[in-house]
Scaffold this active site. Structure first.
Site, PDB file in Angstrom:
ATOM      1  N   GLU A 112     -48.051   8.571 -16.035  1.00  0.00           N
ATOM      2  CA  GLU A 112     -48.642   8.012 -17.252  1.00  0.00           C
ATOM      3  C   GLU A 112     -50.163   8.112 -17.155  1.00  0.00           C
ATOM      4  OE1 GLU A 112     -47.331   4.125 -18.530  1.00  0.00           O
ATOM      5  OE2 GLU A 112     -49.405   3.563 -18.886  1.00  0.00           O
ATOM      6  N   ASP A 115     -36.214   9.709 -11.165  1.00  0.00           N
ATOM      7  CA  ASP A 115     -37.268   8.763 -11.576  1.00  0.00           C
ATOM      8  C   ASP A 115     -37.563   7.749 -10.482  1.00  0.00           C
ATOM      9  OD1 ASP A 115     -37.587   9.788 -14.164  1.00  0.00           O
ATOM     10  OD2 ASP A 115     -35.907   8.601 -14.935  1.00  0.00           O
ATOM     11  N   TRP A 152     -35.291  -2.962  -8.380  1.00  0.00           N
ATOM     12  CA  TRP A 152     -34.881  -3.677  -9.595  1.00  0.00           C
ATOM     13  C   TRP A 152     -33.514  -4.342  -9.455  1.00  0.00           C
ATOM     14  CZ3 TRP A 152     -37.006   0.364 -13.718  1.00  0.00           C
ATOM     15  CH2 TRP A 152     -38.413   0.317 -13.662  1.00  0.00           C
ATOM     16  N   HIS A 168     -46.063   3.776 -25.808  1.00  0.00           N
ATOM     17  CA  HIS A 168     -45.950   2.330 -26.018  1.00  0.00           C
ATOM     18  C   HIS A 168     -46.319   1.928 -27.436  1.00  0.00           C
ATOM     19  CE1 HIS A 168     -46.489   2.942 -21.696  1.00  0.00           C
ATOM     20  NE2 HIS A 168     -45.576   2.007 -21.613  1.00  0.00           N
TER      21      HIS A 168
END
Ligand code: GLN
Ligand code: ZN
Length: 765
Positions: free
Chosen positions: A676, A610, A572, A705
């Site tokens: 998830e 993470d 990222w 979400h």
């Protein structure tokens, strides 16, 4: 040598388009205002490209939301559920239908879902996935392309080069939607229906005066089936037979590899290559290129922020020149500049020495032109560039021998915990004495407006550091009380002190820098501002210890320490292009490792690292997957393996499909992984079951979400499903991801239900 540009960022240097779109959606500006802003951005971009000396200026690279959605509208591929939108909107216009497709439509009793969105190849850009039915029809319904062509022509006084998604790539980007009778079909079979419309589009461009057209076919760099290859031959033959345009076939993000013969065999005037990602492809392409075809050399990186190394680019250009001559060479960025920030000139806070190593979209256009000038004999430009490249190569500002030595000295044992998982599990069970189905959350709690405002105030100086920290402490304590009341087993501090899970660490690590306006479109009006990894990465001091220790001191329950993993930090950010990605990843990994050890030393017993971005780092070509996964997993293991057996390491991943990478996920050897799964009804878990995943796992039972509060029963059911697939003593209970985008009310209600569900699941064992 013609210069051209595959595409320019459309958000505007100050994100004007984002702001205008959001205001239009909120109803605070009119359609006219929105269009005016868009027009201004386009004009500025075009003139800027003209001034930079670009010969073929792109048009239709502008989009209000996404260029693939533009294509769907152009070809009339509008799913039938949007038909009522057209009648609902008074004085209906294309733009409202377009936004309805992008964002869904909830008005006047209508509730129509948005089209799906997914990642654009291996970038962080997301496109709107075209939906096709077996009976799909195409027809030309939008004038946007033609209007933009005329507009660009008028503004620049040149003949623009329209940019179009190629017919094969367009179909491959889409998805088959089955109709009621479940009829199956292959979307590539729709090509016969698409081509007449596609050719219509090209003919209209030709009538309007177009000469060159850029047809983007990035799928040519991926593995293709025979049928798909045949589709390419058919589509381009059709186009050649029916139009007289000069076709520039654009490929990017990888090399052509085994598709070299296919691509050079297509009847086009020019072929564009990404020579940043795959410089070595030049040799094969030069061998295969037919006598009249031109080559567009994409030598300037369209996806990063570093200054081009002219010597390297010139070597490629010279190589091509020796075989095909100057006249058949075109110069360009490697891909659309959509993936780089707009203008470096606005970055007044970056140290001058480092800024001299960088280039954003505007500067990259200058580089393309420089290369042309140097080929024409301007040696001064080359000399200046060499100085910048040289200074970057040697600067002690970014090169730290101790960091390099540490990476060079990594031993196998550094990436291994002391004992195997079963031994660690026993030790940890004795130490923590957790119930079956222990409950926890993924880290963040609601980032309310008040919390965000605290940071804004601190930045503005309206709050002292001390006041800020006191307020964050208060939020943390209150989140801990809430978790205790709910009855969760392993608590988190809530991440209130963090703006963003990568930026927060980047700001505290050496080797990173931040831009003021280095925005890149992620999807629609959403832009991201990735940190820049400029130099060797090291950790000058503790990053999270203070907050974790503070949080642990507030409770007798276990408090998880919370870190972002090395691969996600790498993925990222804008990364260095002067060393392999793995080297940067290992530097970050060692810094995170030190933080993990510091947390352990400070009394934190459970630490989560993470890694939600591991999967998205997978290279485009399958064959390159294993090498990537090997270093990525090793980077994680390096970060996690500095602690004693009794310290429990968690990791977390979201949006992941695991089937094809199961072996590597297991090799990460986290004591606990949370993933998830709730939206897929535990389907994702099957990969873990099939693999007999040995370590502990928390499959998400609550979809974060949506504001919807899941019931106890549905979560119990999900847990039963999980228990049928994996050993009960390995199961954890947690939401799918962090809760930062949720509100407190629904969060509390959902977590209460989650804890109850865990209790019920325990009773059933
Ligand atoms: N710990 C992070 C959070 O809870 C994880 C975010 C993520 O997976 N993207 O927000
Ligand atoms: Zn997540």
């Amino acid at each position: 040598m013609l210069t051209h540009n595959p595409g320019f960022p459309r958000i505007g240097a100050q994100r004007q388009l984002k702001k205008a779109c959001e205001q239009y959606w909120a109803g605070t500006i009119s359609r006219t205002d929105l269009f005016l802003t868009a027009k201004k951005i386009r004009e500025e971009n075009w003139l800027l490209q003209k001034q930079a000396g670009i010969d073929l200026i792109p048009c239709n690279d502008f989009a209000f939301y996404d260029q693939v959605l533009d294509a769907s509208l152009l070809f009339g591929a509008v799913p039938s559920r949007y038909t009522p939108v057209a009648t609902d909107i008074k004085d209906n216009t294309e733009i409202d239908l377009y936004f309805a497709m992008a964002r869904g439509y909830q008005q006047n009793g209508l509730d129509i879902t948005a089209m799906e969105m997914t990642k654009w190849f291996d970038t962080n850009y997301h496109y709107i996935v075209p939906e096709f039915t077996a009976a799909q029809q195409f027809r030309l319904i939008s004038d946007k392309l033609f209007n933009e062509f005329n507009e660009c022509k008028r503004v620049t006084g040149t003949t623009p080069k329209p940019v179009l998604i190629g017919p094969v790539t367009y179909l491959l980007l889409g998805k088959e939607k089955q109709n009621d009778n479940g009829e199956k079909f292959d979307r590539i079979d729709l090509l016969k229906k698409l081509m007449p419309v596609y050719i219509d589009v090209l003919k209209r461009l030709e009538d309007a005066g177009a000469v060159w057209v850029q047809i983007d076919e990035p799928f040519l760099v991926t593995g293709l089936t025979e049928k798909q290859k045949e589709a390419y031959r058919y589509a381009f033959k059709e186009i050649r037979n029916k139009t007289n345009l000069k076709l520039l076939l654009a490929t990017y993000f990888e090399g052509l590899h085994e598709n070299t013969g296919l691509a050079t065999g297509l009847p086009v005037c020019a072929l564009h290559l990404d020579l940043v990602r795959a410089p070595e492809q030049i040799d094969d392409v030069l061998k295969a290129i037919p006598p009249k075809m031109s080559l567009s050399l994409g030598v300037v990186d369209g996806r990063n922020i570093w200054k081009n190394d002219y010597s390297r680019s010139l070597a490629l250009i010279e190589k091509a020149k020796a075989v095909i001559g100057e006249d058949r060479i075109m110069l360009a960025p490697s891909c659309s500049l959509l993936h780089s920030p707009v203008d470096l000139d606005g970055e007044t806070n970056i140290d001058a020495e480092i800024k001299n190593w960088m280039a954003f979209a505007k500067q990259k256009l200058g580089e393309v032109n420089d290369l042309k000038q140097i080929m024409a004999g301007n040696n001064e430009l080359l000399k200046i560039n060499k100085q910048a490249i040289e200074s970057r190569r040697n600067s002690t500002r970014i090169h730290k021998q101790v960091v390099k030595d540490r990476v060079a000295g990594i031993k196998e044992a550094d990436a291994k915990r002391n004992s195997e998982f079963p031994v660690r599990q026993r030790i940890q069970q004795l130490r923590f004495n957790l119930p079956l189905f222990p409950t926890t959350t993924i880290g963040s709690f609601p980032q309310t407006d008040e919390i965000r405002q605290l940071r804004a105030k601190l930045k503005k100086g309206a709050l002292t550091q001390k006041q800020y920290e006191e307020d964050i402490e208060e939020a943390t304590v209150s989140a801990i009380r809430v978790q205790e009341e709910i009855g969760l087993d392993v608590l988190v501090h809530g991440e209130f002190e963090r703006n963003d899970m990568v930026e927060y660490f980047g700001e505290q690590l050496d080797g990173f820098l931040f831009t003021k306006n280095g925005w890149v479109q992620s999807y629609g009006s959403r832009c991201v501002k990735p940190p820049v990894i400029a130099g060797d990465v090291s950790r000058p001091g503790d990053m999270t210890v203070k907050w974790s220790v503070f949080a642990q001191a507030q409770t007798s329950k276990l408090m998880k320490g919370m870190l972002t993993g090395p691969v996600t930090i790498l993925q990222w950010s804008f990364v260095r292009d002067d060393q392999p990605r793995w080297q940067t990843a290992f530097q970050i990994a060692l810094a995170i490792r030190d933080e993990v050890v510091a947390l352990e030393k400070a009394g934190i017993k459970v630490i989560q690292i993470d890694e939600p971005a591991i999967r998205e780092g997978l290279p485009l070509r399958k064959a390159d997957g294993p090498a990537y996964l090997e270093w990525a997993v090793k980077a994680f293991r390096l970060s996690a393996s500095g602690v004693r057996d009794e310290t429990q390491i968690h990791t977390h991943m979201c949006y992941s499909e695991f089937n094809d990478i199961m072996e590597h996920i297991a090799h990460m050897d986290a004591d606990v992984i949370t993933i998830e799964t709730s939206r897929s009804q535990m389907e994702l878990l099957e990969a873990f079951a099939k693999f007999k995943y040995p370590n502990e796992i928390g499959p998400g039972v609550y979809d974060i979400h949506s504001p919807r509060v899941p019931t106890v029963e549905e979560m119990v059911q999900l847990l039963e499903k999980a228990a049928a697939l994996l050993p009960v003593q390995n199961l954890w209970v947690n939401p799918d991801c962090g809760l930062k985008t949720r509100r407190w009310t629904e969060t509390i209600a959902a977590l209460k239900n989650m804890v109850q569900a865990a209790e019920k699941a325990r009773e059933k064992v």
